[in-house]
Every structure is written in C-alpha cells, then in structure tokens.
Design a protein around this motif. Structure first.
Motif, PDB file in Angstrom:
ATOM      1  N   GLU A   1       4.997  -2.379  13.435  1.00  0.00           N
ATOM      2  CA  GLU A   1       4.101  -3.311  12.734  1.00  0.00           C
ATOM      3  C   GLU A   1       4.055  -2.980  11.244  1.00  0.00           C
ATOM      4  OE1 GLU A   1      -0.582  -4.788  12.669  1.00  0.00           O
ATOM      5  OE2 GLU A   1       0.097  -3.328  14.177  1.00  0.00           O
ATOM      6  N   LEU A   2       3.996  -1.682  10.935  1.00  0.00           N
ATOM      7  CA  LEU A   2       3.963  -1.264   9.536  1.00  0.00           C
ATOM      8  C   LEU A   2       5.244  -1.666   8.813  1.00  0.00           C
ATOM      9  CD1 LEU A   2       2.655   0.248   7.180  1.00  0.00           C
ATOM     10  CD2 LEU A   2       3.628   2.375   8.092  1.00  0.00           C
ATOM     11  N   LEU A   3       6.387  -1.442   9.463  1.00  0.00           N
ATOM     12  CA  LEU A   3       7.658  -1.802   8.837  1.00  0.00           C
ATOM     13  C   LEU A   3       7.759  -3.309   8.578  1.00  0.00           C
ATOM     14  CD1 LEU A   3      10.243   0.492  10.652  1.00  0.00           C
ATOM     15  CD2 LEU A   3       9.746   0.444   8.202  1.00  0.00           C
ATOM     16  N   LYS A   4       7.289  -4.103   9.515  1.00  0.00           N
ATOM     17  CA  LYS A   4       7.309  -5.556   9.330  1.00  0.00           C
ATOM     18  C   LYS A   4       6.508  -5.956   8.091  1.00  0.00           C
ATOM     19  CE  LYS A   4       7.826  -6.725  14.242  1.00  0.00           C
ATOM     20  NZ  LYS A   4       7.129  -7.271  15.438  1.00  0.00           N
ATOM     21  N   LYS A   5       5.336  -5.341   7.928  1.00  0.00           N
ATOM     22  CA  LYS A   5       4.477  -5.676   6.796  1.00  0.00           C
ATOM     23  C   LYS A   5       5.060  -5.164   5.483  1.00  0.00           C
ATOM     24  CE  LYS A   5       0.154  -6.073   9.362  1.00  0.00           C
ATOM     25  NZ  LYS A   5      -1.250  -5.613   9.513  1.00  0.00           N
ATOM     26  N   ILE A   6       5.672  -4.000   5.532  1.00  0.00           N
ATOM     27  CA  ILE A   6       6.328  -3.468   4.327  1.00  0.00           C
ATOM     28  C   ILE A   6       7.428  -4.427   3.882  1.00  0.00           C
ATOM     29  CG2 ILE A   6       7.848  -1.647   3.445  1.00  0.00           C
ATOM     30  CD1 ILE A   6       6.284   0.324   5.204  1.00  0.00           C
ATOM     31  N   ARG A   7       8.217  -4.900   4.835  1.00  0.00           N
ATOM     32  CA  ARG A   7       9.332  -5.789   4.508  1.00  0.00           C
ATOM     33  C   ARG A   7       8.843  -7.143   3.984  1.00  0.00           C
ATOM     34  NH1 ARG A   7      12.544  -2.360   3.101  1.00  0.00           N
ATOM     35  NH2 ARG A   7      13.729  -1.172   4.626  1.00  0.00           N
ATOM     36  N   GLU A   8       7.658  -7.557   4.410  1.00  0.00           N
ATOM     37  CA  GLU A   8       7.087  -8.799   3.880  1.00  0.00           C
ATOM     38  C   GLU A   8       6.686  -8.641   2.414  1.00  0.00           C
ATOM     39  OE1 GLU A   8       3.836  -9.701   6.421  1.00  0.00           O
ATOM     40  OE2 GLU A   8       5.086 -10.289   8.127  1.00  0.00           O
TER      41      GLU A   8
END
Length: 214
Positions: A64-71
C-alpha cells in the motif's frame, strides 16, 4: 550532492544512520520519517534522489505504501534497507520497480556503494539474496546461507519458534514465556516475515534445517 530520505520506525537506528550518512562525502540526508504516513506527507514538497526505506512500518503495509509513493513521485528511486531476508518479500516488492534491497547487517562502505549505484541508474541487491538468479524459485525461500540463526532472530524469537515446532499453541507459549497471547501472535507473524516462509510448516522446515529441533 546525493539527497537521501530515510524511513525507519526504530528511532535510535534512524538517528544513527542519519549521522553516519551525513558524514559521507557527497551524501546529504534531507529528511527522515518514523512512519509511512509521515513519509507520505513530506513527499510532495521534498526533493529526493533516493528513498531509503524499511519493509515493515507500524502504520501501513509495504505494498500500500509503495502504491502511494508511486502516485506522488512515480520516478523516485527506492532502496530498501531491512532485516527481512525472505526472497518472497523481495519479489513482491519488485512489482513496484524498486531499485535495490540491502540487508541491515551491511557496512557503511556497501551502503554507500548501493546508494551510488542506484543514483547512477542501476540496481543493487545484497549478494546474500541472489535476487538476480532468475532460475531460482523464490516462492518460499529461506536465504540465510552462512549466517548464524542468532544473527537473524532474537533470543526470544528462537524460543517462540522452538515452541511452535513442538506444537505448543499461542496461549501455551504465552504462559510458558510469561507473555501475552497477542505478543506471541506478533512473534509468529514476524518469524514468518523474517524467514520468508508462508506458514507453520515453513517455520518447522527452517528449524529442522538449522538444527533448532531434532
């Protein structure tokens, strides 16, 4: 000057790492965070070359953290620095185009080399992981090689693991070690995560392989 941002939930370790990296030529730690939410709140307004990130944070899952970082910053270079050795974890994270994965038993020379390698557009993985061996099956791999078990697991984790393998229930382990049941459950989850196995069977195989049980 290479601008590094560090996220790790262990305060003493984080503060020491900040001091250590700021003493290296050509590297500047421009920010740090103890939680994923703190990291995410700082990302939009912070110019970062490399994010140095731990796998497990207390407030948000790694994917979840990686998804938000990539956004927020799609092209941000991410180098993991963690105790988590199981290659099952690494392959899960690779889906999000991470640039590297380094174990915390590293030294400053290797860490600096990893940062420079990633900054140069290449990827860096701990040699102990053998992540680039595409013929290896990483689905349920315990990668400790020549490391001693006590370098990977704490004394308490070894005690819990041994009792799990002896078929003690969480409540029985809690009573025997004078812990709460929730603490035992946390130890069990951490063991599975650290060793990169999927279940209790994997824990037993690890214990047998490393002669923790007969």
């Amino acid at each position: 000057m290479l601008k590094v941002f560090i996220t790790d939930d262990h305060e003493l370790y984080l503060e020491g790492l900040v001091l250590l990296l700021n003493n290296q030529s050509g590297i500047e730690v421009i920010g740090s965070a103890f939680t994923g939410e703190s990291l995410l709140s700082q990302l939009p307004n912070t110019e970062i070359d490399i994010l140095l990130l731990d796998v497990h944070l207390p407030d948000i899952g790694e994917e979840e953290l990686l998804k938000k970082i990539r956004e927020i910053q799609p092209g941000l270079k991410i180098l993991y620095l963690t105790i988590m050795r199981g290659t099952r974890y690494i392959h899960k994270l690779l889906k999000y185009d991470i640039q590297g994965y380094l174990l915390k038993n590293t030294n400053i020379a290797e860490l600096t080399s990893a940062l420079e390698t990633v900054a140069g557009g290449n990827k860096f993985f701990s040699k102990e992981i053998n992540i680039l061996d595409t013929n290896q099956d990483f689905r349920n791999t315990v990668t400790i090689e020549d490391k001693k078990v006590d370098e990977i697991l704490s004394k308490r984790e070894i005690e819990v693991l041994t009792l799990i393998c002896k078929e003690y229930s969480n409540s029985d382990i809690a009573k025997k070690l004078f812990l709460s049941v929730s603490t035992v459950e946390t130890h069990r989850k951490n063991l599975i995560a650290k060793l990169g196995v999927n279940n209790t069977v994997g824990l037993v195989k690890f214990a047998l392989k490393n002669k923790l049980i007969d």
